[in-house]
Scaffold this active site. Structure first.
Site, PDB file in Angstrom:
ATOM      1  N   HIS A   3       0.840  -1.203   0.000  1.00 42.34           N
ATOM      2  CA  HIS A   3       0.000   0.000   0.000  1.00 42.34           C
ATOM      3  C   HIS A   3       0.879   1.259   0.000  1.00 42.34           C
ATOM      4  CE1 HIS A   3      -3.828   2.071   1.220  1.00 42.34           C
ATOM      5  NE2 HIS A   3      -2.943   2.967   1.632  1.00 42.34           N
ATOM      6  N   GLU A   4       1.863   1.289   0.883  1.00 41.52           N
ATOM      7  CA  GLU A   4       2.744   2.454   0.989  1.00 41.52           C
ATOM      8  C   GLU A   4       3.651   2.597  -0.234  1.00 41.52           C
ATOM      9  OE1 GLU A   4       2.066   4.668   3.184  1.00 41.52           O
ATOM     10  OE2 GLU A   4       0.601   3.311   4.071  1.00 41.52           O
TER      11      GLU A   4
END
Length: 93
Positions: A3-4
């Site tokens: 996600h990051e």
């Protein structure tokens, strides 16, 4: 972690302005859609059991939750902001 990394990619590719709520919402839509956060088994574990349209609902919900926590976005504008960018940003996945 994935996600990051998607946020990092968006920052490099699209030069996201992190204080712009629409930019943030778009990156959150992409991250939720591409990271696996909304995989069917993850949704079942969260108690979100539905077949038709579940993936898009999950992406929208997770983007709204993420931007609601940002000081750059007003909590009252969360749904409107995600609605405004959702189709274009989801299509970009």
């Amino acid at each position: 972690m994935v996600h990051e990394l998607i946020h990092a990619f968006d920052d490099c590719r699209a030069h996201i302005e992190w204080n712009n709520c629409e930019h943030l919402a778009c990156s959150e839509v992409r991250a939720a859609a591409l990271s696996g956060d909304c995989r069917f088994l993850n949704e079942i574990q969260r108690g979100n059991i539905s077949i038709a349209g579940q993936f898009k609902r999950c992406v929208r919900r997770r983007a709204e939750l993420s931007i609601r926590m940002s000081p750059a976005c007003k909590a009252t504008m969360t749904v409107k902001t995600v609605d405004k960018v959702f189709n274009a940003c989801f299509k970009d996945t």
